[in-house]
Design an enzyme around this catalytic site. Structure first.
Site, PDB file in Angstrom:
ATOM      1  N   HIS A  80       0.764  -1.698  -0.567  1.00 37.92           N
ATOM      2  CA  HIS A  80       0.095   0.153  -0.201  1.00 37.92           C
ATOM      3  C   HIS A  80       0.922   1.028   0.115  1.00 37.92           C
ATOM      4  CE1 HIS A  80       0.467   0.786   3.771  1.00 37.92           C
ATOM      5  NE2 HIS A  80       0.507  -0.273   4.274  1.00 37.92           N
ATOM      6  N   HIS A 115       3.813   1.789   2.784  1.00 35.67           N
ATOM      7  CA  HIS A 115       4.948   0.943   1.773  1.00 35.67           C
ATOM      8  C   HIS A 115       5.847   1.674   0.624  1.00 35.67           C
ATOM      9  CE1 HIS A 115       2.390  -2.699   3.657  1.00 35.67           C
ATOM     10  NE2 HIS A 115       3.764  -2.766   4.464  1.00 35.67           N
ATOM     11  N   CYS A 127       3.010 -10.316  19.239  1.00 31.98           N
ATOM     12  CA  CYS A 127       1.848 -10.243  18.631  1.00 31.98           C
ATOM     13  C   CYS A 127       2.778 -10.972  17.076  1.00 31.98           C
ATOM     14  CB  CYS A 127       1.992  -8.569  18.618  1.00 31.98           C
ATOM     15  SG  CYS A 127       0.815  -7.896  17.447  1.00 31.98           S
ATOM     16  N   CYS A 137       2.394  -7.574  14.338  1.00 32.47           N
ATOM     17  CA  CYS A 137       4.501  -7.423  14.465  1.00 32.47           C
ATOM     18  C   CYS A 137       5.451  -8.090  14.907  1.00 32.47           C
ATOM     19  CB  CYS A 137       4.385  -6.400  15.906  1.00 32.47           C
ATOM     20  SG  CYS A 137       2.825  -5.461  16.425  1.00 32.47           S
ATOM     21  N   CYS A 156      -2.216  -6.077  21.504  1.00 30.98           N
ATOM     22  CA  CYS A 156      -0.999  -5.032  21.382  1.00 30.98           C
ATOM     23  C   CYS A 156      -1.799  -3.583  20.326  1.00 30.98           C
ATOM     24  CB  CYS A 156      -0.658  -5.907  19.358  1.00 30.98           C
ATOM     25  SG  CYS A 156      -0.097  -4.672  18.419  1.00 30.98           S
ATOM     26  N   HIS A 212      -1.462  -3.302  16.281  1.00 33.48           N
ATOM     27  CA  HIS A 212      -2.631  -4.081  16.100  1.00 33.48           C
ATOM     28  C   HIS A 212      -4.018  -3.823  16.199  1.00 33.48           C
ATOM     29  CE1 HIS A 212       1.028  -4.958  13.610  1.00 33.48           C
ATOM     30  NE2 HIS A 212       0.117  -5.296  12.507  1.00 33.48           N
ATOM     31  N   LYS A 261      -2.323   4.903  11.738  1.00 35.43           N
ATOM     32  CA  LYS A 261      -1.061   4.467  10.428  1.00 35.43           C
ATOM     33  C   LYS A 261      -2.727   3.896   9.873  1.00 35.43           C
ATOM     34  CE  LYS A 261       1.903   1.176  10.505  1.00 35.43           C
ATOM     35  NZ  LYS A 261       2.348  -0.234  10.140  1.00 35.43           N
ATOM     36  N   LYS A 281      -3.357  -2.316   5.978  1.00 31.55           N
ATOM     37  CA  LYS A 281      -4.073  -3.135   5.102  1.00 31.55           C
ATOM     38  C   LYS A 281      -5.237  -4.084   6.734  1.00 31.55           C
ATOM     39  CE  LYS A 281      -4.360  -3.673   0.981  1.00 31.55           C
ATOM     40  NZ  LYS A 281      -4.232  -4.004  -0.297  1.00 31.55           N
TER      41      LYS A 281
HETATM   42  N1  MSP Z   1       9.454  -7.852   7.746  1.00 31.07           N
HETATM   43  C1  MSP Z   1       9.095  -6.329   8.527  1.00 31.07           C
HETATM   44  C2  MSP Z   1      10.964  -5.350   8.172  1.00 31.07           C
HETATM   45  C3  MSP Z   1      11.562  -6.222   8.736  1.00 31.07           C
HETATM   46  S1  MSP Z   1      13.323  -5.299   8.343  1.00 31.07           S
HETATM   47  C4  MSP Z   1      14.219  -6.393   8.482  1.00 31.07           C
HETATM   48  C5  MSP Z   1       7.782  -5.538   8.202  1.00 31.07           C
HETATM   49  N2  MSP Z   1       7.528  -4.766   7.405  1.00 31.07           N
HETATM   50  S2  MSP Z   1       6.060  -4.115   6.882  1.00 31.07           S
HETATM   51  O1  MSP Z   1       6.011  -4.762   5.840  1.00 31.07           O
HETATM   52  O2  MSP Z   1       5.257  -4.409   7.554  1.00 31.07           O
HETATM   53  O3  MSP Z   1       6.896  -2.615   7.058  1.00 31.07           O
HETATM   54  C6  MSP Z   1       7.653  -2.498   6.231  1.00 31.07           C
HETATM   55  C7  MSP Z   1       7.854  -0.756   6.684  1.00 31.07           C
HETATM   56  O4  MSP Z   1       6.445  -0.306   5.837  1.00 31.07           O
HETATM   57  C8  MSP Z   1       7.660  -0.123   7.864  1.00 31.07           C
HETATM   58  O5  MSP Z   1       8.766   0.577   7.701  1.00 31.07           O
HETATM   59  C9  MSP Z   1       6.849   0.206   7.698  1.00 31.07           C
HETATM   60  O6  MSP Z   1       6.683   1.472   9.379  1.00 31.07           O
HETATM   61  C10 MSP Z   1       6.270   0.946   6.506  1.00 31.07           C
HETATM   62  N3  MSP Z   1       4.808   1.300   6.776  1.00 31.07           N
HETATM   63  C11 MSP Z   1       3.581   0.461   6.495  1.00 31.07           C
HETATM   64  N4  MSP Z   1       2.841   1.200   7.166  1.00 31.07           N
HETATM   65  C12 MSP Z   1       2.927   2.294   7.071  1.00 31.07           C
HETATM   66  C13 MSP Z   1       2.644   3.476   6.491  1.00 31.07           C
HETATM   67  N5  MSP Z   1       1.041   3.062   6.925  1.00 31.07           N
HETATM   68  N6  MSP Z   1       2.693   4.872   6.604  1.00 31.07           N
HETATM   69  C14 MSP Z   1       4.651   4.974   6.396  1.00 31.07           C
HETATM   70  N7  MSP Z   1       4.880   3.606   6.690  1.00 31.07           N
HETATM   71  C15 MSP Z   1       4.180   2.893   7.166  1.00 31.07           C
HETATM   72  O7  MSP Z   1       7.790  -4.525   9.516  1.00 31.07           O
END
Ligand code: MSP
Length: 523
Positions: free
Chosen positions: A21, A24, A130, A133, A147, A150, A305, A308
């Site tokens: 999304h 990311h 969790c 997380c 959590c 979440h 935040k 999904k």
């Molecule tokens: N797999 C772990 C990271 C491991 S790194 C060794 C993870 N993955 S994640 O897919 O959940 O999130 C990855 C990144 O996307 C994180 O930096 C997270 O902050 C970012 N984001 C996910 N949702 C977000 C928002 N709504 N806004 C900004 N960034 C966001 O965590």
């Protein structure tokens, strides 16, 4: 930038339980803009992204979809993650998947090394976990047994696990962040990390294995356990560049060239893993720690935040279908100070698109091309020099470079767009259309056109890392591709040199850079 001119930047590796999304995409686009900027400074850049494929979360999602975890990961990576990065024009040098052999063998070797050096012991973990997380939680992380990130109930674990002596590295971590503020930014993130390290509840050792499921990398000396997904995932930054390989091998040379990473870009939710656990793992192995962890804020929907799992995720294509890829790349970095939270709104994005991209930048370019075609036979006139514009350009380049190197994307873009506004002001004040009516003022008219064209030449190069496609179209329509070489080969350090656009380059009217939004489409 490291002293040997290299710049190694990573994004987090994303969980493949769902498609990307815009949260990311926010991290990945920021990484892409920053690495393109460093490339434009002539540095030796390595930009890594990838996917985090082990752990209970991904395993459960695969089960819900009735496929094996590996099949699920392969499907999502190929059909969702890689195509979105390609669509957004992300120029990563490598893409690592944690299920790749190159990663798994290096992780196992690293863990065996820590065990051999006495940093790993067998213990019992009892407490909350969790799955969202993938984190062992502390009492303060929970609200009514849920959590806080979440909003879902945690699992209670009671397992015999392997532990990493994380607590032993607390003094060294405190010293690092106290003596070297640049190692964790922005200041709010550093303060949070220091508060955690120096808090009343002592930092405990970390369980680094799980025994109740098997979707992970086996612990080399105890194959009934798999390595904890974060311990596995964090290592990607180093395994991807050859961690632990023979120094004479290709991997070993790559590691010597690029390690330590210059910047790990992360969202603020995963700061502690990166600023506490990861450097402690490296310290235990006697390896250099990353130069900088930078934690950016969240994209919010309804004050929370975007995610999904809460059904608030917006797919990048929902936005790029309306505004195009370059406007998407521009908008979030321009609108939200990097490090703070920000909300996405269609109204704000439409307003900025129209005023900053379509009017200030796009119109300036199309007006100039049209005037050169009309008054100068479609050729760039002889080199002229406007002292005010050229001095302002020099200041702009310095301000933009300083800001972007400090990850202040908003400040950098503002500096560039302020220059763009000034060039618009120059054209309005000089009134070339009026000057053109007087045949005795042709020389003056040509100077106005040249000064505007050379300013736009500079704007194209400065905006290229942010908006690669539109700036390339503009570059070609200025004829600069022929006369100055590809835009990607222009250097930030030379942009301010006035008068680079050669006389006689042929301009052509290209596609409209930022087409008007249809009222109905602007949502
Ligand atoms: N797999 C772990 C990271 C491991 S790194 C060794 C993870 N993955 S994640 O897919 O959940 O999130 C990855 C990144 O996307 C994180 O930096 C997270 O902050 C970012 N984001 C996910 N949702 C977000 C928002 N709504 N806004 C900004 N960034 C966001 O965590």
């Amino acid at each position: 930038m490291a002293s040997n001119g290299k710049f190694y930047l990573t994004t987090p590796i994303y969980y493949v339980n769902d498609a990307p999304h815009i949260g990311h995409a926010y991290t990945t686009v920021a990484g892409d803009v920053l690495t393109r900027w460093h490339r434009a400074r002539g540095e030796n850049v390595w930009f890594l992204t990838g996917t985090d494929e082990h752990g209970e979360k991904v395993m459960n999602t695969a089960a819900q979809n009735q496929v094996s975890p590996q099949e699920w990961c392969d499907r999502l990576v190929e059909s969702a993650w890689k195509p979105v990065w390609e669509h957004l024009n992300i120029a990563n040098d490598d893409f690592i998947r944690t299920t790749e052999e190159r990663h798994e063998t290096r992780v196992q070797r690293f863990l065996q090394g820590l065990k051999d050096q006495g940093h790993i012991y067998l213990g019992k973990y009892e407490g909350p976990y969790c799955i969202g997380c993938e984190e062992f939680k502390l009492p303060g992380d929970l609200d009514d047994n849920k959590c806080v990130v979440h909003g879902r109930p945690v699992e209670m674990l009671s397992e015999e696990n392997w532990f990493f002596k994380l607590s032993a590295f607390v003094p060294a971590l405190i010293e690092r962040y106290t003596k070297n503020p640049g190692a964790c930014e922005p200041a709010s993130a550093r303060n949070e990390v220091l508060a955690f390290l120096q808090g009343e509840t002592p930092v405990t050792d970390l369980s680094i294995s799980r025994s109740t499921f098997d979707w992970g990398i086996p612990v080399p000396w105890d194959t009934k356990q798999v390595i904890y997904v974060w311990f596995d995932a964090l290592l990607n930054y180093a395994t991807a560049v050859g961690l632990g390989d023979d120094p004479a091998s290709e991997g070993g040379k790559k590691f010597a060239e690029f390690w330590p990473a210059d910047v790990h870009l992360v969202g603020k939710d995963i700061l502690r893993f990166h600023a506490v656990i990861w450097p402690a793992m490296l310290m235990a192995a006697g390896l250099p720690v990353p130069e900088k962890i930078f934690a950016h804020g969240w994209l919010l929907v309804g004050g929370e935040k975007m995610s999904k799992s809460k059904l608030t995720g917006i797919a990048p294509r929902d936005i790029t279908d309306h505004f195009g890829v370059d406007a998407f790349r521009y908008y979030f970095l321009r609108a939200i100070p990097f490090g703070s939270d920000g909300s996405f709104s269609w109204e704000d994005m439409s307003a900025r698109y129209t005023s900053e991209l379509a009017n200030d930048f796009g119109n300036l370019a199309s007006r100039l091309i049209a005037m050169i075609e009309k008054y100068s036979g479609g050729k760039i006139p002889a080199v002229a020099h406007d002292p005010e514009l050229s001095a302002l350009l020099a200041q702009t380049v310095t301000a933009a470079d300083d800001a972007i190197l400090a990850l202040d994307f908003q400040g950098g873009i503002n500096a560039i767009m302020d220059f763009c506004k000034r060039v618009n002001g120059y054209v309005t004040e000089k009134e070339p259309w009026a000057v053109a009516k007087d045949e005795t003022r042709t020389a003056e008219l040509m100077d106005i056109l040249y000064n505007t064209a050379d300013s736009i030449r500079a704007l194209a190069v400065l905006l290229h890392p942010i908006m690669p496609t539109t700036t390339e179209i503009l570059w070609k329509s200025l004829g600069a591709d022929q006369s100055m070489g590809p835009i990607s080969e222009q250097r930030i350090g030379l942009v301010a040199k006035w008068g680079q656009l050669p006389e006689g380059s042929t301009v052509t009217k290209g596609a409209v850079l930022f087409p008007r939004l249809e009222e109905a489409e602007a949502k």
